[in-house]
Design a protein around this motif. Structure first.
Motif, short mmCIF file in Angstrom:
data_model
loop_
_atom_site.label_atom_id
_atom_site.label_comp_id
_atom_site.label_asym_id
_atom_site.label_seq_id
_atom_site.Cartn_x
_atom_site.Cartn_y
_atom_site.Cartn_z
N TRP A 1 0.85 -1.25 -0.01
CA TRP A 1 0.06 0.05 -0.08
C TRP A 1 0.70 1.14 -0.15
CZ3 TRP A 1 -5.15 0.82 -0.43
CH2 TRP A 1 -5.99 -0.52 -0.36
N PHE A 2 2.12 1.22 0.42
CA PHE A 2 2.92 2.48 0.61
C PHE A 2 4.24 2.71 -0.48
CE2 PHE A 2 0.40 1.96 4.58
CZ PHE A 2 0.26 3.27 4.91
N SER A 3 4.46 3.90 -0.58
CA SER A 3 5.41 4.18 -1.57
C SER A 3 6.73 3.94 -0.71
CB SER A 3 5.32 5.43 -1.84
OG SER A 3 5.50 6.47 -0.60
N PRO A 4 7.82 3.80 -1.45
CA PRO A 4 9.13 3.54 -0.70
C PRO A 4 9.78 4.57 0.19
CG PRO A 4 9.39 3.15 -2.93
CD PRO A 4 7.97 3.91 -3.01
N ASP A 5 9.20 5.65 0.25
CA ASP A 5 9.82 6.58 1.19
C ASP A 5 8.65 6.43 2.51
OD1 ASP A 5 7.75 7.73 -0.19
OD2 ASP A 5 8.63 9.83 -0.17
#
Length: 432
Positions: A128-132
């Motif tokens: 669900w989340f971006s790499p950062d």
């Protein structure tokens, strides 16, 4: 693409982990009151905590289910087991022997939820989340389970009055009052678990319409090939032991903290506050460390070295403080609070950092499988420790010495570990 609903998914999963930790740690902080109200023995108290690691026996089934069916099916099965377990503990049976068996059965069903709430955090953050944002999401999803255990240290002793051994408190009326307060805690926990299950049933998707990163969209190894890769990867086995040994020992130790501190004349309320602040501090620092790791990538080994060095020093301080007849160190409430809280901060905050390092080291093994193996190992060590505790529960110096020994061993393993960031390379370099 990233979606705003990712925070709702993270919230529901984190609340599920919070509730599972709360139910698991119900009895340790109020063990003196539970003995009086339900006739529990020291063996019973240790076994009630022991059901947590026993619940990891079908861990590999839950890993397979998450890999094949996704998060929604796994979360709904997990939360339904928690509802059934919390409900069994509330069945109003007058026969104490039957009641104790129902309570033990409820704790076992809650323990079966452990593999999901402790393993799925990296899988959820990647999905669900971006790499950062991944490390931060992993920290929140994994540490809320520990925060639930901390809440039990606070709720139990504040709601349930402790017996002090006087003739006045041994009256049937007072015993019934303590039992009624314990019943109130059990009903409240059942209501909380039921509410979370209803919310997950209403809305908890398996994945977003579009993946948030290259790594989330990439093909992963099969279930069988993943296990072959993990068992043949010496670097993974090193950090798996570095995680499993100290975290397993610390989880077992914190689960019976009141039992350990009672012989040195620490009250049930003080033991509860010590356990509460040690875990809360670890959750706060762990999320801060994960946010730092999101901003400055490639520093996971360095962060772990700092945390494990602090854990070794804090656990040694606590163990030597308890040996007042040998070391003559001052045994005060302040020293106990400080050493236990520092130990909890250093060890609990290392959990999300370890999880991220596992995934980076063995990518493209699915996150749920790699983290499932290490949490299974951690619960094996906790189970072995609690197994011995059921036989040697009259003297605890051996238990306390396990803490600095496990932290020092973990520190040495991390020092020898050569880190790599395969998933991060794919997201940062290949995507560019």
């Amino acid at each position: 693409r990233v979606y705003g609903r990712r925070w709702l998914v993270l919230l529901l999963f984190s609340l599920l982990g919070f509730a599972q930790g709360l139910v698991w740690n119900t009895w340790g902080p109020i063990q003196n009151s539970a003995r009086l109200a339900f006739g529990f023995s020291g063996w019973d108290i240790a076994l009630l905590v022991f059901w947590g690691p026993i619940g990891f026996a079908p861990c590999f089934f839950f890993m397979w289910l998450m890999d094949k069916k996704g998060l929604r099916v796994t979360v709904l099965l997990t939360s339904s087991l928690m509802v059934l377990g919390a409900g069994l503990r509330c069945v109003p049976v007058s026969d104490l022997e039957i009641r104790k068996k129902l309570i033990h059965g409820g704790q076992l069903l809650n323990g079966l939820a452990g593999p999901t709430v402790m393993n799925a955090a990296p899988f959820l953050s990647t999905t669900w989340f971006s790499p950062d944002e991944r490390a931060t999401a992993t920290a929140i999803a994994s540490l809320l389970n520990y925060l639930g255990s901390a809440a039990a240290f606070l709720v139990g002793p504040l709601v349930v009055p402790p017996p002090n051994g006087t003739a006045q408190l041994a009256t049937p009326g007072n015993t019934q009052h303590i039992k009624d307060r314990i019943e109130a805690v059990l009903y409240a926990e059942f209501g909380m678990v039921s509410l979370i299950f209803s919310a997950a049933l209403a809305y908890f998707p398996s994945r977003p319409p579009f993946p948030p990163s290259v790594a989330a969209a990439s093909q992963r190894l099969s279930y069988r090939r993943s296990f072959c890769r993990l068992l043949s990867n010496f670097r993974f086995l090193m950090i798996a032991l570095a995680y499993a040994i100290p975290l397993g020992v610390f989880s077992g130790w914190s689960g019976v903290l009141d039992l350990i501190l009672t012989p040195i004349h620490v009250s049930q309320v003080d033991a509860g506050w010590i356990g509460f602040w040690s875990i809360v501090g670890g959750c706060v620092v762990g999320i801060a460390m994960a946010r730092f790791a999101d901003f400055i990538r490639g520093m996971l080994k360095f962060i772990l070295l700092l945390l494990l060095s602090g854990a070794t020093l804090a656990s040694t301080w606590f163990t030597l403080t308890c040996l007042t007849s040998v070391t003559h160190l001052p045994l005060t409430t302040a020293t106990l609070y400080t050493s236990c809280i520092l130990l909890g901060i250093f060890l609990n905050s290392s959990v999300p950092i370890f999880f991220e390092l596992f995934v980076e080291t063995v990518y493209p093994v699915p996150e749920g499988i790699s983290c499932g193996v290490v949490t299974f190992l951690s619960n094996v060590f906790m189970g072995v420790l609690l197994f011995f505790l059921t036989f040697y529960h009259t003297e605890f110096s051996w238990f306390n010495w396990c803490l600095p020994g496990s932290c020092l061993l973990s520190l040495l393993l991390i020092l020898c570990f050569r880190e790599s960031y395969d998933r991060l390379y794919l997201d940062v370099v290949v995507s560019v």
